[in-house]
Design a protein around this motif. Structure first.
Motif, PDB file in Angstrom:
ATOM      1  N   VAL A  24      28.837   3.367  61.442  1.00 47.32           N
ATOM      2  CA  VAL A  24      27.428   3.912  61.298  1.00 47.32           C
ATOM      3  C   VAL A  24      26.943   3.232  60.077  1.00 47.32           C
ATOM      4  O   VAL A  24      27.739   2.837  59.061  1.00 47.32           O
ATOM      5  N   LEU A  25      25.619   2.959  60.422  1.00 48.53           N
ATOM      6  CA  LEU A  25      24.682   2.026  59.512  1.00 48.53           C
ATOM      7  C   LEU A  25      24.054   3.010  58.448  1.00 48.53           C
ATOM      8  O   LEU A  25      23.416   3.871  58.828  1.00 48.53           O
ATOM      9  N   VAL A  51      30.040  -2.590  52.047  1.00 45.88           N
ATOM     10  CA  VAL A  51      28.741  -2.980  51.647  1.00 45.88           C
ATOM     11  C   VAL A  51      28.615  -4.365  52.170  1.00 45.88           C
ATOM     12  O   VAL A  51      29.396  -4.995  52.123  1.00 45.88           O
ATOM     13  N   VAL A  52      27.540  -4.616  52.953  1.00 52.26           N
ATOM     14  CA  VAL A  52      27.145  -5.803  53.911  1.00 52.26           C
ATOM     15  C   VAL A  52      25.912  -6.534  53.601  1.00 52.26           C
ATOM     16  O   VAL A  52      25.023  -5.947  53.118  1.00 52.26           O
ATOM     17  N   LYS A  53      25.870  -7.744  53.812  1.00 45.39           N
ATOM     18  CA  LYS A  53      24.868  -8.447  53.971  1.00 45.39           C
ATOM     19  C   LYS A  53      24.157  -8.407  55.022  1.00 45.39           C
ATOM     20  O   LYS A  53      24.606  -8.517  56.241  1.00 45.39           O
ATOM     21  N   ASN A  54      22.858  -7.984  55.068  1.00 42.46           N
ATOM     22  CA  ASN A  54      21.909  -7.812  56.324  1.00 42.46           C
ATOM     23  C   ASN A  54      22.041  -8.903  57.173  1.00 42.46           C
ATOM     24  O   ASN A  54      22.228  -8.819  58.711  1.00 42.46           O
ATOM     25  N   THR A  55      21.783 -10.202  56.774  1.00 40.11           N
ATOM     26  CA  THR A  55      21.676 -11.354  57.857  1.00 40.11           C
ATOM     27  C   THR A  55      22.914 -11.599  58.316  1.00 40.11           C
ATOM     28  O   THR A  55      23.068 -11.777  59.706  1.00 40.11           O
ATOM     29  N   GLY A  71      16.815  -4.478  64.033  1.00 39.81           N
ATOM     30  CA  GLY A  71      15.447  -3.846  63.304  1.00 39.81           C
ATOM     31  C   GLY A  71      15.778  -2.836  62.494  1.00 39.81           C
ATOM     32  O   GLY A  71      14.776  -2.144  61.715  1.00 39.81           O
ATOM     33  N   GLN A  72      17.167  -2.499  62.097  1.00 42.89           N
ATOM     34  CA  GLN A  72      17.566  -1.554  61.262  1.00 42.89           C
ATOM     35  C   GLN A  72      18.180  -2.114  59.845  1.00 42.89           C
ATOM     36  O   GLN A  72      18.497  -1.336  58.984  1.00 42.89           O
ATOM     37  N   LEU A  73      18.516  -3.500  59.998  1.00 44.50           N
ATOM     38  CA  LEU A  73      19.153  -4.043  58.735  1.00 44.50           C
ATOM     39  C   LEU A  73      18.415  -4.388  57.720  1.00 44.50           C
ATOM     40  O   LEU A  73      17.793  -5.529  57.694  1.00 44.50           O
ATOM     41  N   SER A  74      17.899  -3.540  56.986  1.00 46.25           N
ATOM     42  CA  SER A  74      16.917  -4.055  55.753  1.00 46.25           C
ATOM     43  C   SER A  74      17.382  -2.857  54.610  1.00 46.25           C
ATOM     44  O   SER A  74      18.108  -1.871  54.589  1.00 46.25           O
ATOM     45  N   ILE A 105      21.547   7.977  56.183  1.00 43.70           N
ATOM     46  CA  ILE A 105      22.117   7.480  57.618  1.00 43.70           C
ATOM     47  C   ILE A 105      21.075   7.090  58.661  1.00 43.70           C
ATOM     48  O   ILE A 105      20.103   7.870  58.858  1.00 43.70           O
ATOM     49  N   LYS A 106      21.266   5.845  58.986  1.00 39.16           N
ATOM     50  CA  LYS A 106      20.249   5.358  59.842  1.00 39.16           C
ATOM     51  C   LYS A 106      20.234   4.955  61.358  1.00 39.16           C
ATOM     52  O   LYS A 106      19.708   5.500  61.933  1.00 39.16           O
ATOM     53  N   THR A 107      21.497   4.519  61.606  1.00 35.92           N
ATOM     54  CA  THR A 107      21.801   4.677  63.146  1.00 35.92           C
ATOM     55  C   THR A 107      23.529   4.331  63.193  1.00 35.92           C
ATOM     56  O   THR A 107      24.170   4.100  62.294  1.00 35.92           O
ATOM     57  N   GLY A 108      23.872   4.227  64.364  1.00 31.94           N
ATOM     58  CA  GLY A 108      25.495   4.112  64.732  1.00 31.94           C
ATOM     59  C   GLY A 108      25.437   3.852  65.973  1.00 31.94           C
ATOM     60  O   GLY A 108      24.922   3.688  66.791  1.00 31.94           O
TER      61      GLY A 108
END
Length: 199
Positions: A24-25, A51-55, A71-74, A105-108
């Motif tokens: 889950v993002l 906790v992660v880096k988006n790129t 498109g969700q990694l921001s 909660i954004k997506t998963g």
């Protein structure tokens, strides 16, 4: 140019994706270190909240064959990598998000299927694996109980039909009453024989 540290980070995230049944993002902007620690504790040992880096996460997701996060990694990003009960973990996440609205909660993904935020919430509303197993155990146990009762009823009926010996805890006076007529019948011929000899 990719540094060894970045390569190692991508490899770790890729492995986490591949080893998880669900992920889950989330965006955690504004949450304190203490709140993140509380969330990790609520998720339990079978879920890794990173906790992660988006790129780097975008690269790792592609390497793992996942496109659900495109498109969700921001923003400040953290991912719950779930290796245990996905329902229980999703419930812990949604419960925490209700109490702490700064967790978004954004997506998963669940077993390879992409989930939007509403589907993650719907997953959390399902019964946990423990409850499902308890229900299955109950269903399996019920027919066995019914079978045992049926067999016992048949045994009692057969004993009644064949005049089987009474059980060890049966009333002894009933057995004595049943035996009295037979004893009287046996004694009658003996008395007659004695009377004939006397004559």
């Amino acid at each position: 140019m990719a540094t060894p540290t970045k390569v190692s980070a991508v490899d770790e995230i890729t492995t986490d994706f591949k080893d998880s049944t669900a992920a889950v993002l989330t965006e955690y902007r504004g949450l304190t270190v203490a709140q993140l620690k509380e969330l990790r504790r609520a998720l339990g040992a079978d879920t890794k909240f990173s906790v992660v880096k988006n790129t780097l996460t975008g690269i790792a997701a592609k390497e793992a064959g996942i496109d659900a996060f495109d498109g969700q990694l921001s923003g400040p990003t953290a991912i719950a990598f779930i290796k245990g009960d996905a329902v229980a973990a999703a419930k812990s996440l949604t419960d925490f998000a209700k109490a702490n609205p700064k967790l978004v909660i954004k997506t998963g993904i669940f077993e390879g299927k992409a989930l939007d935020a509403s589907e993650v919430i719907a997953l959390a509303a399902l019964e946990s694996r423990e409850l499902q197993l308890a229900r299955v155990a109950g269903v399996l146990k019920a027919p066995m109980s019914a079978l045992a009762r049926t067999v016992d009823a048949l045994r009692i009926k057969l004993e009644e039909g064949t005049g089987a010996a009474p059980a060890a805890d049966a009333d002894p006076s009933a057995a004595e009453e049943a035996a009295a007529p037979a004893e009287a019948a046996a004694e009658a011929p003996a008395e007659e024989a004695a009377a004939t000899e006397a004559n």
